[in-house]
Design an enzyme around this catalytic site. Structure first.
Site, PDB file in Angstrom:
ATOM      1  N   SER A 102       0.850  -1.174   0.000  1.00 22.68           N
ATOM      2  CA  SER A 102       0.000   0.000   0.000  1.00 22.68           C
ATOM      3  C   SER A 102       0.894   1.235   0.000  1.00 22.68           C
ATOM      4  O   SER A 102       2.120   1.112   0.048  1.00 22.68           O
ATOM      5  CB  SER A 102      -0.880   0.012   1.253  1.00 22.68           C
ATOM      6  OG  SER A 102      -0.062   0.266   2.380  1.00 22.68           O
ATOM      7  N   LYS A 103       0.268   2.387  -0.018  1.00 19.22           N
ATOM      8  CA  LYS A 103       1.028   3.642  -0.090  1.00 19.22           C
ATOM      9  C   LYS A 103       2.038   3.774   1.058  1.00 19.22           C
ATOM     10  O   LYS A 103       3.045   4.449   0.927  1.00 19.22           O
ATOM     11  CB  LYS A 103       0.081   4.834  -0.070  1.00 19.22           C
ATOM     12  CG  LYS A 103      -0.548   5.036  -1.422  1.00 19.22           C
ATOM     13  CD  LYS A 103      -1.181   6.403  -1.548  1.00 19.22           C
ATOM     14  CE  LYS A 103      -1.674   6.585  -2.970  1.00 19.22           C
ATOM     15  NZ  LYS A 103      -2.820   7.445  -3.076  1.00 19.22           N
TER      16      LYS A 103
END
Ligand code: GLU
Length: 482
Positions: free
Chosen positions: A254-255
């Site tokens: 994820s980010k």
């Protein structure tokens, strides 16, 4: 058509079906790559479908970013992209066919009724699921003109089994699958219906996608099987659910783990497309212990039996390593163009091309290449890094002054001749070459790291080299240190 449903004689057709979110996610890129390679390996067709039914997120810009990212990676598709939003009528048509054949039914439950049902299930700690209240009721029981949705009549008994090309045999009891909505009250299709209809109409034979869709396969199959009994020619596709990519800590990428969009790897990390191609290929697929695999080799070698069952971990170091490899392999003029675009208008592509063989020997990214090339286009007075400025003490400036005199009368401006001159001057001063080379580097590049110092002199040329050296010898125009 009987031959259509015979999976052995069907030409392989794969599809990549992204929902536009604003960028091409690294996981999506790998899914696209696997689909593309599978089709290319088997002489089939690779198709692209943009799942743009969420009109808020699916802006033209978000769609363009996905198409750009795929194009940059070198993934081409065999037909123009299909836009899911263009096909709502056809989706509705299939929902009505299912309805007419008794594989679907109208549900008139109001939102309030459904909310009450859920509240009750919550209170009784039951799974929250539509309770099939309209499955066996006649529509005459509904108020006249009442809005309705169309729900799939999923078999309540038995089980469905998938021979997944990656996960192996997976079985789910039909009882676990709800009678979900196919067509909303406003007549628009749900995602689940749209995917199945589009895959069928596009002739997709192999569905290769993230394993977050494995459960969906069991919800989608009942539509396929019902349509096959209704009209034939709806064979089960081959499914291949690929484990998701995880970050270095083992959690789903994820980010939080850094960049997740392909364009960030291109623009911010300075990765070459062939490096990302190779890296994504190795992320979850292997062929022995081969790390470096070109596009042509990948087409030859790729198959689903090489896809691992466990999640792959994204490792930026490995990507950077591969990137360094591909930078060294890349054509110098092409690299020069890419680096020039990064540096901006003052960059000179011809000079960059000439410099590339020495610039690229150690670079792991286009960013490093551009940084390493910056000295070529720096304007005088050069900006100095702190370390470079420190090197240029009074002693060093004296030495440079002496060297400058010798270089001013140097006609043969080649690596060999410049090296000979500098070495003889170092010997004369009874110093190691480094004592000269380091201040020269500082004066010529403003930094303490650069290609070999004689390469630097040749690339800058005599005039510019001497102007830079002399600017340090007498920074204010007078021989300050004399
Ligand atoms: N549009 C879905 C997604 O982006 C993929 C659907 C599918 O591959 O079936 O996750």
């Amino acid at each position: 058509m009987a031959s259509d449903s015979d999976s052995k004689t069907r030409q392989v057709v794969t599809r990549f079906a992204p929902s536009p979110t604003g960028y091409l996610h690294i996981g999506g890129a790998r899914t696209a790559l696997f689909n593309w390679l599978y089709a290319r390996h088997h002489g089939g067709r690779a198709l692209l479908r943009i799942e743009d039914t969420d009109r808020k997120r699916s802006t033209p810009d978000a769609i363009e970013k996905i198409i750009d990212g795929l194009d940059w990676l070198g993934l081409d598709f065999d037909e123009a992209p299909v836009f899911q939003s263009d096909r709502a009528e056809r989706h509705a048509e299939v929902a009505h066919k299912l309805l007419e054949a008794g594989h679907a039914y109208k549900c008139f439950a109001t939102p309030e009724e459904l909310e009450d049902m859920r509240a009750e299930q919550r209170a009784n700690k039951q799974p929250m699921r539509y309770d099939r209240r309209w499955r066996d009721r006649d529509e005459s029981e509904a108020p006249d003109g009442a809005p309705f949705v169309i729900r799939l009549k999923v078999p309540t008994e038995g089980a469905a089994t998938i021979q997944d090309a990656v996960q192996g045999e997976v079985t789910v009891n039909n009882a676990e699958i709800d009678d979900y909505v196919l067509l909303r009250a406003d007549g628009t299709p749900t995602y689940m219906l749209a995917v199945v209809v589009d895959d069928h109409d596009m002739g997709v034979t192999h569905i290769i996608r993230g394993d977050d869709h494995l459960n969906n396969a069991f919800r989608q199959l009942p539509i396929i099987r019902a349509m096959d009994t209704i009209e034939g020619g709806w064979p089960d596709p081959v499914y291949a659910h690929v484990p998701l990519i995880h970050g270095s800590d083992g959690a789903k990428m994820s980010k939080r783990h850094g960049a997740v969009g392909v364009e960030a790897y291109r623009d911010e990390e300075g990765v070459l497309p062939e490096a990302l191609f190779n890296y994504l290929l190795r992320l979850g697929w292997g062929h022995g212990d081969r790390e470096e695999i070109t596009k042509a080799e990948a087409i030859e070698l790729f198959d689903l039996d090489g896809v691992g069952k466990g999640p792959a971990r994204f490792d930026i170091k490995k990507l950077q390593h591969l990137n360094g490899h591909y930078i060294r392999e890349a054509d110098d003029a092409r690299l020069a163009e890419i680096v020039a675009a990064r540096i901006g208008p003052k960059a000179d592509v011809a000079l960059l091309t000439e410099a590339m063989p020495v610039l690229k020997t150690r670079a792991k990214s286009i960013v490093e290449l551009a940084d390493g090339a910056a000295f070529l286009f720096a304007s005088r007075p050069l900006e100095m890094t702190e370390k470079a400025a420190k090197l240029l003490d009074d002693d060093a400036r004296h030495r440079l002054a002496g060297l400058s005199k010798m270089l001013h009368v140097q006609n043969d401006w080649t690596i060999e001749a410049l090296e000979a001159t500098t070495k003889s001057y170092a010997e004369q001063l009874e110093l190691g070459l480094g004592k000269l080379a380091q201040p020269m580097r500082a004066a010529l590049t403003g930094t303490t790291t650069s290609p070999g110092i004689f390469d630097v002199l040749v690339l800058l040329g005599k005039e510019e080299s001497l102007l830079r050296i002399d600017a340090q010898v007498s920074p204010t125009g007078t021989e300050k240190n004399e």
